[in-house]
Design a protein around this motif. Structure first.
Motif, PDB file in Angstrom:
ATOM      1  N   GLU A  51     -13.661  33.909 -36.128  1.00 34.34           N
ATOM      2  CA  GLU A  51     -12.524  34.822 -36.080  1.00 34.34           C
ATOM      3  C   GLU A  51     -11.339  34.104 -36.707  1.00 34.34           C
ATOM      4  N   ALA A  52     -10.703  34.741 -37.680  1.00 35.97           N
ATOM      5  CA  ALA A  52      -9.559  34.142 -38.370  1.00 35.97           C
ATOM      6  C   ALA A  52      -8.313  34.953 -38.071  1.00 35.97           C
ATOM      7  N   GLU A  53      -7.278  34.263 -37.646  1.00 34.96           N
ATOM      8  CA  GLU A  53      -5.968  34.900 -37.429  1.00 34.96           C
ATOM      9  C   GLU A  53      -5.011  34.327 -38.466  1.00 34.96           C
ATOM     10  N   MET A  54      -4.469  35.213 -39.301  1.00 37.96           N
ATOM     11  CA  MET A  54      -3.684  34.791 -40.444  1.00 37.96           C
ATOM     12  C   MET A  54      -2.194  35.062 -40.229  1.00 37.96           C
ATOM     13  N   THR A  55      -1.358  34.404 -41.041  1.00 34.24           N
ATOM     14  CA  THR A  55       0.092  34.505 -40.867  1.00 34.24           C
ATOM     15  C   THR A  55       0.646  35.890 -41.177  1.00 34.24           C
ATOM     16  N   ASN A  56      -0.082  36.725 -41.900  1.00 34.50           N
ATOM     17  CA  ASN A  56       0.441  38.058 -42.221  1.00 34.50           C
ATOM     18  C   ASN A  56       0.046  39.111 -41.196  1.00 34.50           C
ATOM     19  N   GLY A  57      -0.640  38.703 -40.117  1.00 34.76           N
ATOM     20  CA  GLY A  57      -1.055  39.642 -39.085  1.00 34.76           C
ATOM     21  C   GLY A  57      -2.517  40.024 -39.162  1.00 34.76           C
ATOM     22  N   THR A  58      -3.213  39.626 -40.230  1.00 35.89           N
ATOM     23  CA  THR A  58      -4.643  39.905 -40.356  1.00 35.89           C
ATOM     24  C   THR A  58      -5.424  39.105 -39.313  1.00 35.89           C
ATOM     25  N   ARG A  59      -6.362  39.780 -38.663  1.00 38.73           N
ATOM     26  CA  ARG A  59      -7.236  39.109 -37.687  1.00 38.73           C
ATOM     27  C   ARG A  59      -8.617  39.743 -37.826  1.00 38.73           C
ATOM     28  N   CYS A  60      -9.563  38.979 -38.334  1.00 40.99           N
ATOM     29  CA  CYS A  60     -10.875  39.559 -38.631  1.00 40.99           C
ATOM     30  C   CYS A  60     -11.964  38.488 -38.587  1.00 40.99           C
ATOM     31  N   ILE A  61     -13.213  38.958 -38.646  1.00 43.05           N
ATOM     32  CA  ILE A  61     -14.363  38.076 -38.674  1.00 43.05           C
ATOM     33  C   ILE A  61     -14.594  37.596 -40.108  1.00 43.05           C
ATOM     34  N   VAL A  62     -14.806  36.293 -40.254  1.00 44.25           N
ATOM     35  CA  VAL A  62     -15.087  35.722 -41.568  1.00 44.25           C
ATOM     36  C   VAL A  62     -16.345  34.865 -41.474  1.00 44.25           C
ATOM     37  N   PHE A  63     -16.932  34.610 -42.641  1.00 46.51           N
ATOM     38  CA  PHE A  63     -18.105  33.756 -42.735  1.00 46.51           C
ATOM     39  C   PHE A  63     -17.843  32.679 -43.786  1.00 46.51           C
ATOM     40  N   LEU A  64     -18.445  31.518 -43.590  1.00 47.54           N
ATOM     41  CA  LEU A  64     -18.241  30.392 -44.500  1.00 47.54           C
ATOM     42  C   LEU A  64     -19.512  30.169 -45.308  1.00 47.54           C
ATOM     43  N   PRO A  65     -19.534  30.641 -46.560  1.00 47.98           N
ATOM     44  CA  PRO A  65     -20.767  30.538 -47.359  1.00 47.98           C
ATOM     45  C   PRO A  65     -21.072  29.131 -47.840  1.00 47.98           C
ATOM     46  N   SER A  66     -20.047  28.279 -47.978  1.00 37.94           N
ATOM     47  CA  SER A  66     -20.263  26.923 -48.468  1.00 37.94           C
ATOM     48  C   SER A  66     -20.896  26.066 -47.377  1.00 37.94           C
ATOM     49  N   GLU A  67     -21.848  25.233 -47.743  1.00 36.45           N
ATOM     50  CA  GLU A  67     -22.515  24.375 -46.765  1.00 36.45           C
ATOM     51  C   GLU A  67     -21.655  23.184 -46.366  1.00 36.45           C
ATOM     52  N   GLU A  68     -20.664  22.835 -47.182  1.00 35.78           N
ATOM     53  CA  GLU A  68     -19.859  21.651 -46.916  1.00 35.78           C
ATOM     54  C   GLU A  68     -18.379  21.946 -47.126  1.00 35.78           C
ATOM     55  N   LEU A  69     -17.555  21.411 -46.237  1.00 35.71           N
ATOM     56  CA  LEU A  69     -16.114  21.579 -46.310  1.00 35.71           C
ATOM     57  C   LEU A  69     -15.469  20.211 -46.515  1.00 35.71           C
ATOM     58  N   VAL A  70     -14.313  20.202 -47.173  1.00 35.51           N
ATOM     59  CA  VAL A  70     -13.587  18.957 -47.417  1.00 35.51           C
ATOM     60  C   VAL A  70     -12.181  19.089 -46.847  1.00 35.51           C
ATOM     61  N   PHE A  71     -11.762  18.078 -46.059  1.00 33.16           N
ATOM     62  CA  PHE A  71     -10.437  18.046 -45.472  1.00 33.16           C
ATOM     63  C   PHE A  71      -9.790  16.693 -45.762  1.00 33.16           C
ATOM     64  N   GLN A  72      -8.467  16.681 -45.763  1.00 38.29           N
ATOM     65  CA  GLN A  72      -7.718  15.448 -45.992  1.00 38.29           C
ATOM     66  C   GLN A  72      -7.191  14.905 -44.668  1.00 38.29           C
ATOM     67  N   HIS A  73      -7.623  13.681 -44.340  1.00 38.00           N
ATOM     68  CA  HIS A  73      -7.214  13.028 -43.090  1.00 38.00           C
ATOM     69  C   HIS A  73      -6.238  11.909 -43.421  1.00 38.00           C
ATOM     70  N   PRO A  74      -5.201  11.690 -42.579  1.00 38.55           N
ATOM     71  CA  PRO A  74      -4.183  10.681 -42.907  1.00 38.55           C
ATOM     72  C   PRO A  74      -4.708   9.262 -43.035  1.00 38.55           C
ATOM     73  N   GLU A  75      -5.749   8.873 -42.299  1.00 38.33           N
ATOM     74  CA  GLU A  75      -6.294   7.518 -42.385  1.00 38.33           C
ATOM     75  C   GLU A  75      -7.655   7.462 -43.077  1.00 38.33           C
ATOM     76  N   LEU A  76      -8.477   8.465 -42.856  1.00 34.97           N
ATOM     77  CA  LEU A  76      -9.823   8.446 -43.409  1.00 34.97           C
ATOM     78  C   LEU A  76      -9.889   9.008 -44.829  1.00 34.97           C
ATOM     79  N   GLY A  77      -8.791   9.631 -45.280  1.00 35.13           N
ATOM     80  CA  GLY A  77      -8.783  10.224 -46.612  1.00 35.13           C
ATOM     81  C   GLY A  77      -9.574  11.521 -46.629  1.00 35.13           C
ATOM     82  N   GLY A  78     -10.240  11.805 -47.732  1.00 30.59           N
ATOM     83  CA  GLY A  78     -11.037  13.015 -47.831  1.00 30.59           C
ATOM     84  C   GLY A  78     -12.301  12.905 -47.002  1.00 30.59           C
TER      85      GLY A  78
END
Length: 394
Positions: free
Chosen positions: A169-196
Motif C-alpha cells: 500500500e502506497a500513500e503519496m504526498t498528493n493524496g493518492t493511496r493505492c495498492i502497488v506492486f514492485l516488478p523489479s527483483e532488486e532495489l537500490v538505496f543510498q545509505h549514509p555509511e554503507l553507500g549504495g
C-alpha cells in the motif's frame, strides 16, 4: 520488530538482561563494535548504540544492533573489550555469542529517527536502514492502472496493505493511496555509511518518511486535482484527461464537461442491456457546480488520469466516486480554507463561530476540501462543525 521487542525500557543506567528473570543495572565499557550485515560491514562507536541483542547461545541466530538514531542492523557482531560493570558489583566480560540483551543508558546522543534522513526502510527480517539521498533512490512500481515512480520526495509511506492483500500500500504526498506492486527483483538505496545498498524486493517490508507524522497536511493536491475513490478503499488524485463524460439518461446522450462536474458517484450497475449498453457498465449520478443533477449510464470504458507525470487508465467500473476540483479554487484559497478548518478547533467560541460562518460562505467551492478534512480529522469539535457545514451544503 523494533526496540519494543527487547521487552526493556531504557533508563538512566544500562541494563543487562539474562533470561526472563534477571536484570542487572550498571555501566557499559567498550569502544567500538563491527557489524557484518547483509548490506556490508560497518564500524560503530559504542556510544552510538541504544541496545545489543546477542545470539544467546544459539549459533543459528543473528545478533542485532539497535542504534540511537532508530536504525537496526542484524548479522555477525564483533565487540572486543565489551564489558558490563554492575552497580556496586563486579565487571562482566560480554561475549555476543552468549549475550542475551544489553540496553544502554539514556544519552544526549539519542536521536529522532527523522533527523538527518529523508526516509527509513524496514526489511522483513527486522532491519531498519536510513535512506540518505534522493538521487538513485527510486522505486519503480506498477498499479492496476499504470506505472508509478516512487521516491522519497513524493512518498509518505509504503508498506503491507491493511486489508491483507498482496503487494504494497502506497500513500503519496498528493493524496493518492493505492495498492502497488514492485516488478523489479532488486532495489537500490543510498545509505549514509554503507553507500549504495542492494535489497531484494521480496525482502522489503516498508519505507516511511518523516511526513508520516503529519500525513494529513501532505495531501497537497486534494482540492486542486480530481480525487477518485475506487473499489478496495483506494484513492487516486490526479488530473483527468477526458474533457467530457457522455451519459445516457432516459435514452438521451448528454455530454457533460468535467469542469462542470462537482461530484460524481456510482449508483448502480446495469443488469440488462437497454439500448445496447453492456451489462458491466456502471450507473452514475453527477452533481454539477450549477446545481444540476444527471443520472444514467456512460458508454466510456475508462478515464485517463495523470498521476505524478504518468498516464493512468482507470476503468469506469472501478470508480466509486469522484470529487472534482473547484473551478475557482486557487492554492491561496485552499490555504485559507485549511486555516479556517483549524480554527474550528479553537479554544475561543467566537473564533470557532466566525470560522464556521466563513467556511459556509465558500459554498460548494469548499465541499471537496471539507469532505477530505472531515475524513482525516481527529478533533471532535472540528469534525462536528465540518459535518454541520457539509450537511447545509448538501
Amino acid at each position: 520488530g523494533g526496540f519494543s521487542t527487547l521487552g526493556i525500557d531504557p533508563g538512566p543506567r544500562a541494563i543487562l538482561a539474562i533470561g526472563a528473570g534477571t536484570r542487572l543495572t550498571g555501566e557499559v565499557a567498550g569502544s567500538a563494535v563491527r557489524i557484518s550485515s547483509a548490506y556490508g560491514e560497518i564500524s560503530l562507536q559504542v556510544d552510538t548504540l541504544a541496545a545489543l541483542s546477542g545470539r544467546n547461545g544459539d549459533a543459528a541466530k543473528s545478533a542485532r544492533v539497535f542504534l540511537r538514531d532508530g536504525q537496526i542492523l542484524s548479522g555477525e557482531v564483533d565487540a572486543p573489550g565489551l564489558a558490563f560493570a554492575q552497580s556496586g558489583g563486579s565487571r562482566i566480560e560480554l561475549d555476543v555469542s552468549s549475550l542475551d540483551r544489553l540496553v544502554f543508558a539514556d544519552s544526549e546522543k539519542d536521536q529522532d529517527w527523522a533527523s538527518g534522513t529523508i526516509a527509513m526502510l524496514e526489511t522483513h527480517r527486522g532491519d531498519r536502514l536510513k535512506i540518505s539521498e534522493e538521487k538513485g533512490t527510486t522505486i519503480e512500481a506498477v498499479t492496476p492502472w499504470g506505472s508509478l515512480a516512487i521516491s522519497p520526495s513524493n512518498l509518505i509511506w509504503l508498506g503491507p496493505p491493511s486489508n491483507g492483500a498482496s503487494g504494497y500500500e502506497a500513500e503519496m504526498t498528493n493524496g493518492t493511496r493505492c495498492i502497488v506492486f514492485l516488478p523489479s527483483e532488486e532495489l537500490v538505496f543510498q545509505h549514509p555509511e554503507l553507500g549504495g545498498i542492494q535489497l531484494k524486493s521480496s525482502d522489503l517490508r516498508s519505507v516511511f518518511t518523516p511526513r508520516i507524522r503529519d500525513r494529513n497536511r501532505w495531501s497537497n493536491a486534494v482540492g486542486i486535482q480530481a480525487s477518485i475513490n475506487l473499489d478496495g478503499a483506494q484513492t487516486v488524485v490526479g488530473d483527468i484527461g477526458n474533457t467530457t463524460l457522455p451519459l445516457i439518461a432516459g435514452g438521451n446522450l448528454i455530454e457533460t464537461s468535467f469542469s462542470a462536474i462537482r461530484h460524481m458517484r456510482r449508483v448502480a450497475k446495469s443488469s440488462v442491456s437497454p439500448g445496447g449498453i453492456p451489462e458491466d457498465v456502471s450507473g452514475f449520478e453527477i452533481e454539477r457546480w450549477d446545481g444540476g443533477i444527471l443520472t444514467g449510464f456512460s458508454p466510456v470504458d475508462a478515464l485517463s488520469v495523470e498521476v505524478f507525470g504518468e498516464k493512468w487508465s482507470i476503468p469506469l467500473r472501478d470508480i466509486v466516486e469522484i470529487d472534482m476540483p473547484s473551478p475557482d479554487l486557487t492554492p491561496e484559497t485552499l490555504a485559507t480554507i485549511r486555516s479556517l478548518v483549524q480554527q474550528l478547533g479553537s479554544e475561543e467560541w467566537k473564533i470557532r463561530e466566525d470560522a464556521t460562518r466563513e467556511l459556509g460562505a465558500f459554498g460548494y467551492l469548499a465541499w471537496p476540501v471539507l469532505k477530505r478534512e472531515l475524513q482525516s480529522s481527529i478533533d471532535p469539535e472540528i469534525s462536528h462543525r465540518l459535518e454541520q457545514i457539509l450537511s447545509l451544503l448538501n
